[in-house]
Design an enzyme around this catalytic site. Structure first.
Site, PDB file in Angstrom:
ATOM      1  N   ASP A  32     -23.979  12.885  21.309  1.00  0.00           N
ATOM      2  CA  ASP A  32     -24.227  13.177  22.722  1.00  0.00           C
ATOM      3  C   ASP A  32     -23.077  12.668  23.584  1.00  0.00           C
ATOM      4  OD1 ASP A  32     -25.578  14.133  24.908  1.00  0.00           O
ATOM      5  OD2 ASP A  32     -27.005  12.483  25.015  1.00  0.00           O
ATOM      6  N   ARG A  45     -16.731  21.359  30.608  1.00  0.00           N
ATOM      7  CA  ARG A  45     -17.557  20.735  29.570  1.00  0.00           C
ATOM      8  C   ARG A  45     -17.102  21.100  28.154  1.00  0.00           C
ATOM      9  NH1 ARG A  45     -22.456  18.825  30.379  1.00  0.00           N
ATOM     10  NH2 ARG A  45     -23.121  19.758  28.417  1.00  0.00           N
ATOM     11  N   HIS A  49     -16.616  19.348  24.041  1.00  0.00           N
ATOM     12  CA  HIS A  49     -17.096  19.803  22.735  1.00  0.00           C
ATOM     13  C   HIS A  49     -15.924  19.921  21.757  1.00  0.00           C
ATOM     14  CE1 HIS A  49     -21.005  20.262  24.386  1.00  0.00           C
ATOM     15  NE2 HIS A  49     -20.716  21.319  25.126  1.00  0.00           N
ATOM     16  N   LEU A 143     -20.188  13.085  -0.673  1.00  0.00           N
ATOM     17  CA  LEU A 143     -20.938  13.122   0.590  1.00  0.00           C
ATOM     18  C   LEU A 143     -21.526  14.512   0.844  1.00  0.00           C
ATOM     19  CD1 LEU A 143     -21.519  11.673   3.420  1.00  0.00           C
ATOM     20  CD2 LEU A 143     -19.561  12.977   4.226  1.00  0.00           C
TER      21      LEU A 143
HETATM   22  C1  FPP Z   1     -24.233  17.085  23.184  1.00  0.00           C
HETATM   23  O1  FPP Z   1     -23.419  16.659  24.231  1.00  0.00           O
HETATM   24  C2  FPP Z   1     -23.451  17.872  22.248  1.00  0.00           C
HETATM   25  C3  FPP Z   1     -23.753  19.110  21.799  1.00  0.00           C
HETATM   26  C4  FPP Z   1     -24.960  19.838  22.198  1.00  0.00           C
HETATM   27  C5  FPP Z   1     -22.845  19.822  20.901  1.00  0.00           C
HETATM   28  C6  FPP Z   1     -22.394  18.999  19.772  1.00  0.00           C
HETATM   29  C7  FPP Z   1     -21.295  19.663  19.100  1.00  0.00           C
HETATM   30  C8  FPP Z   1     -20.181  19.037  18.657  1.00  0.00           C
HETATM   31  C9  FPP Z   1     -19.952  17.602  18.758  1.00  0.00           C
HETATM   32  C10 FPP Z   1     -19.152  19.778  17.973  1.00  0.00           C
HETATM   33  C11 FPP Z   1     -19.673  20.270  16.669  1.00  0.00           C
HETATM   34  C12 FPP Z   1     -18.636  20.266  15.725  1.00  0.00           C
HETATM   35  C13 FPP Z   1     -18.718  20.747  14.487  1.00  0.00           C
HETATM   36  C14 FPP Z   1     -17.627  20.507  13.587  1.00  0.00           C
HETATM   37  C15 FPP Z   1     -19.842  21.501  13.972  1.00  0.00           C
HETATM   38  P1  FPP Z   1     -23.728  17.163  25.707  1.00  0.00           P
HETATM   39  O2  FPP Z   1     -22.970  18.411  25.945  1.00  0.00           O
HETATM   40  O3  FPP Z   1     -25.188  17.270  25.912  1.00  0.00           O
HETATM   41  O4  FPP Z   1     -23.131  16.002  26.540  1.00  0.00           O
HETATM   42  P2  FPP Z   1     -23.632  15.492  27.960  1.00  0.00           P
HETATM   43  O5  FPP Z   1     -24.929  14.776  27.730  1.00  0.00           O
HETATM   44  O6  FPP Z   1     -22.551  14.564  28.382  1.00  0.00           O
HETATM   45  O7  FPP Z   1     -23.769  16.683  28.861  1.00  0.00           O
END
Ligand code: FPP
Length: 252
Positions: A32, A45, A49, A143
């Site tokens: 997160d 945003r 990611h 893993l």
């Molecule tokens: C939450 O942060 C994150 C997500 C919903 C997406 C997670 C995806 C990645 C970390 C990349 C995935 C990578 C691979 C290799 C599959 P948020 O956007 O809710 O953050 P915020 O709370 O600050 O808004």
């Protein structure tokens, strides 16, 4: 491009993990804070990611080095479809981007890729990239890198119940047989041990519909660090604190 993951990096060796036998076998992570990381820098945003993908690579390496057996990453939840379409499309392209760059390194380091979630509803290009990686890594026994993709725990449980009802109707299951371990066969996580350690980054203290059944006896660890800034040291700190915990599973 092939990324070499050195076995037991200097940093891991020097870290004072109390007990190399007491490494959590299965670590699950709610990644997160990507959006906030980007917004704090005046970036869109999606930049957060993208940066989050680098963190995934870092943490996979550390998990390999620390001899973690399963790493489950909450990549996209069944609720994440509520986000703007452009952000959803962007997130769902990331597994392909990640695997394009890092798959050779995963193969070389004996990592096996798999997923949990409703895979059929994600875009075809995402499915293809992941299926290709699963095929390429299917014989690896290091893993398990488990992407929770279009995953929601309530959906998973309803899905299991529907299958149980069907199997009962088809006389393939006698309800007398149904106990906790039999029920688990119907979950997406069938064959995986329950997480020993759950990490959530980004300073939020909730489960967000993640592995509700499987986390029954899991140790939780939270950090204010946003996912893009989550690093090897912080991950190792979580492992060290896990080693201080006394797990009693309801006993004394
Ligand atoms: C939450 O942060 C994150 C997500 C919903 C997406 C997670 C995806 C990645 C970390 C990349 C995935 C990578 C691979 C290799 C599959 P948020 O956007 O809710 O953050 P915020 O709370 O600050 O808004």
């Amino acid at each position: 491009m092939s990324i070499k993951i050195p076995f037991l990096s200097k940093q891991v060796k020097e870290t004072e993990l109390e007990d190399w036998d007491n490494i959590p076998s299965h670590v699950a992570i709610i990644m997160d804070g990507n959006g906030r990381w980007a917004q704090r820098r005046g970036l869109p945003r999606i930049a957060g990611h993208r940066e989050g993908v680098s963190t995934v690579n870092r943490i996979v390496k550390t998990a390999v080095n620390a001899n973690v057996k399963v790493l489950t990453l909450y990549t996209f939840s069944t609720e994440n479809w509520k986000r703007p379409k452009s952000e959803v499309d962007f997130i769902l392209k990331l597994p392909k981007e990640f695997l394009h760059v890092y798959l050779p390194g995963l193969v070389e380091n004996n990592v096996r890729v798999q997923t949990i979630g409703d895979f059929n509803a994600v875009p075809k290009h995402t499915q293809d990239a992941i299926e290709y990686a699963m095929e390429k890594t299917k014989d690896n026994d290091g893993l398990v890198l488990n992407f929770a993709l279009n995953y929601g725990s309530r959906y998973e449980i309803i899905h299991a119940v529907k299958q149980i009802v069907q199997d009962t109707k088809a006389s393939e299951l006698d309800l007398e047989q149904l106990d906790e371990s039999y029920f688990e066969k119907y979950l997406f996580t069938n064959g995986l041990s329950d997480p020993d350690l759950l990490i959530r980054t980004g300073g939020e203290y909730r489960l967000s519909n993640f592995m509700l059944w499987q986390l029954a006896y899991t140790e939780f660890w939270f950090t204010e660090k946003l996912w893009p800034e989550f690093d090897e040291d912080t991950f190792l700190q979580a492992l060290m604190e896990y080693q201080q915990r006394k797990r009693r599973y309801g006993g004394i």
